[in-house]
Design an enzyme around this catalytic site. Sequence first.
Site, PDB file in Angstrom:
ATOM      1  N   ASN A   1     -10.001 -71.161 -39.771  1.00 35.83           N
ATOM      2  CA  ASN A   1      -9.755 -70.042 -40.679  1.00 35.83           C
ATOM      3  C   ASN A   1      -8.523 -69.267 -40.233  1.00 35.83           C
ATOM      4  O   ASN A   1      -8.252 -69.130 -39.035  1.00 35.83           O
ATOM      5  CB  ASN A   1     -10.982 -69.134 -40.840  1.00 35.83           C
ATOM      6  CG  ASN A   1     -11.540 -68.612 -39.538  1.00 35.83           C
ATOM      7  OD1 ASN A   1     -11.456 -69.268 -38.506  1.00 35.83           O
ATOM      8  ND2 ASN A   1     -12.127 -67.431 -39.577  1.00 35.83           N
TER       9      ASN A   1
ATOM     10  N   GLU B   1      -6.786 -65.666 -40.995  1.00 33.42           N
ATOM     11  CA  GLU B   1      -6.920 -64.354 -41.650  1.00 33.42           C
ATOM     12  C   GLU B   1      -5.563 -63.672 -41.774  1.00 33.42           C
ATOM     13  O   GLU B   1      -4.566 -64.139 -41.232  1.00 33.42           O
ATOM     14  CB  GLU B   1      -7.901 -63.492 -40.837  1.00 33.42           C
ATOM     15  CG  GLU B   1      -9.284 -64.117 -40.806  1.00 33.42           C
ATOM     16  CD  GLU B   1     -10.337 -63.245 -40.124  1.00 33.42           C
ATOM     17  OE1 GLU B   1      -9.976 -62.263 -39.440  1.00 33.42           O
ATOM     18  OE2 GLU B   1     -11.531 -63.576 -40.271  1.00 33.42           O
TER      19      GLU B   1
ATOM     20  N   CYS C   1     -10.267 -69.908 -45.524  1.00 31.44           N
ATOM     21  CA  CYS C   1     -11.351 -70.485 -44.720  1.00 31.44           C
ATOM     22  C   CYS C   1     -10.924 -71.802 -44.057  1.00 31.44           C
ATOM     23  O   CYS C   1     -10.027 -72.499 -44.549  1.00 31.44           O
ATOM     24  CB  CYS C   1     -12.561 -70.780 -45.598  1.00 31.44           C
ATOM     25  SG  CYS C   1     -13.381 -69.322 -46.241  1.00 31.44           S
TER      26      CYS C   1
ATOM     27  N   GLU D   1     -12.538 -74.603 -43.988  1.00 33.15           N
ATOM     28  CA  GLU D   1     -12.813 -75.772 -44.825  1.00 33.15           C
ATOM     29  C   GLU D   1     -11.664 -76.032 -45.795  1.00 33.15           C
ATOM     30  O   GLU D   1     -11.232 -77.174 -45.982  1.00 33.15           O
ATOM     31  CB  GLU D   1     -14.096 -75.571 -45.638  1.00 33.15           C
ATOM     32  CG  GLU D   1     -15.354 -75.416 -44.807  1.00 33.15           C
ATOM     33  CD  GLU D   1     -15.664 -73.971 -44.439  1.00 33.15           C
ATOM     34  OE1 GLU D   1     -14.717 -73.201 -44.162  1.00 33.15           O
ATOM     35  OE2 GLU D   1     -16.846 -73.615 -44.427  1.00 33.15           O
TER      36      GLU D   1
ATOM     37  N   CYS E   1     -18.669 -71.181 -47.708  1.00 40.81           N
ATOM     38  CA  CYS E   1     -18.742 -70.121 -48.721  1.00 40.81           C
ATOM     39  C   CYS E   1     -18.633 -70.744 -50.115  1.00 40.81           C
ATOM     40  O   CYS E   1     -18.290 -71.922 -50.267  1.00 40.81           O
ATOM     41  CB  CYS E   1     -17.646 -69.078 -48.491  1.00 40.81           C
ATOM     42  SG  CYS E   1     -16.014 -69.585 -49.094  1.00 40.81           S
TER      43      CYS E   1
ATOM     44  N   CYS F   1     -15.272 -72.340 -51.029  1.00 47.45           N
ATOM     45  CA  CYS F   1     -15.070 -73.627 -50.344  1.00 47.45           C
ATOM     46  C   CYS F   1     -15.933 -74.720 -50.958  1.00 47.45           C
ATOM     47  O   CYS F   1     -15.517 -75.882 -51.036  1.00 47.45           O
ATOM     48  CB  CYS F   1     -15.354 -73.494 -48.856  1.00 47.45           C
ATOM     49  SG  CYS F   1     -14.060 -72.570 -48.004  1.00 47.45           S
TER      50      CYS F   1
HETATM   51  N1  THU Z   1     -15.052 -68.391 -43.048  1.00 47.40           N
HETATM   52  C1  THU Z   1     -14.711 -69.710 -42.985  1.00 47.40           C
HETATM   53  O1  THU Z   1     -13.636 -70.074 -42.470  1.00 47.40           O
HETATM   54  N2  THU Z   1     -15.582 -70.613 -43.484  1.00 47.40           N
HETATM   55  C2  THU Z   1     -16.816 -70.319 -43.966  1.00 47.40           C
HETATM   56  O2  THU Z   1     -17.518 -71.212 -44.383  1.00 47.40           O
HETATM   57  C3  THU Z   1     -17.273 -68.933 -43.987  1.00 47.40           C
HETATM   58  C4  THU Z   1     -16.263 -67.908 -43.678  1.00 47.40           C
HETATM   59  C5  THU Z   1     -14.146 -67.401 -42.447  1.00 47.40           C
HETATM   60  C6  THU Z   1     -13.390 -66.536 -43.404  1.00 47.40           C
HETATM   61  C7  THU Z   1     -13.108 -65.325 -42.537  1.00 47.40           C
HETATM   62  O3  THU Z   1     -11.947 -65.571 -41.767  1.00 47.40           O
HETATM   63  C8  THU Z   1     -14.295 -65.253 -41.594  1.00 47.40           C
HETATM   64  O4  THU Z   1     -14.888 -66.520 -41.620  1.00 47.40           O
HETATM   65  C9  THU Z   1     -15.314 -64.196 -41.965  1.00 47.40           C
HETATM   66  O5  THU Z   1     -15.683 -64.294 -43.286  1.00 47.40           O
END
Ligand code: THU
Length: 141
Positions: free
Chosen positions: A45, A47, A56, A58, A88, A91
């Site tokens: 991920n 940010e 994310c 994925e 999520c 994704c």
């Molecule tokens: N996140 C993912 O990378 N994948 C998921 O399946 C759930 C959430 C990340 C997004 C964000 O950077 C952090 O987790 C918190 O939501």
Amino acid sequence: MAEPSWTRLWRAAEKARRQAHAPYSKFFVGAAIECDDGSIISGCNVENASYGLTMCAERNAISAMQLAGRTPVRIVIVVDHSRPVPPCGACRQVLAEFAPPGVEVRSRTLDGQELQSTVGALLPFAFSGAFLDERKPRKKR
Ligand code: THU
């Protein structure tokens, strides 16, 4: 395929997780896709200070897979958490675009707890390009 395939994937996802850029949520996620040619493509991920731009793990892995011209065979997600984290909703939709419903998705914690699912089970009644193909012809306005 035999279990070692999953083991390789876990390792790749754990390695990817360590590259996550998650200074805001501190929720570090790694994902890895085993592709049709046996190669492994991973993502983490990423940010942003403008929170909504966060991507994310994925979806980053899927984008890299597309760039490599591959298709997914199995997918894993790794988090350092008290329980496995499923993808999520956004994704799931993106996974459904690229992976047939039978593709297995396994989420895992660093201490080995595991959640097993499939792309189809994660997103039943998925929207897909098929609906766009089925559009009724429109009259010119
Ligand atoms: N996140 C993912 O990378 N994948 C998921 O399946 C759930 C959430 C990340 C997004 C964000 O950077 C952090 O987790 C918190 O939501």
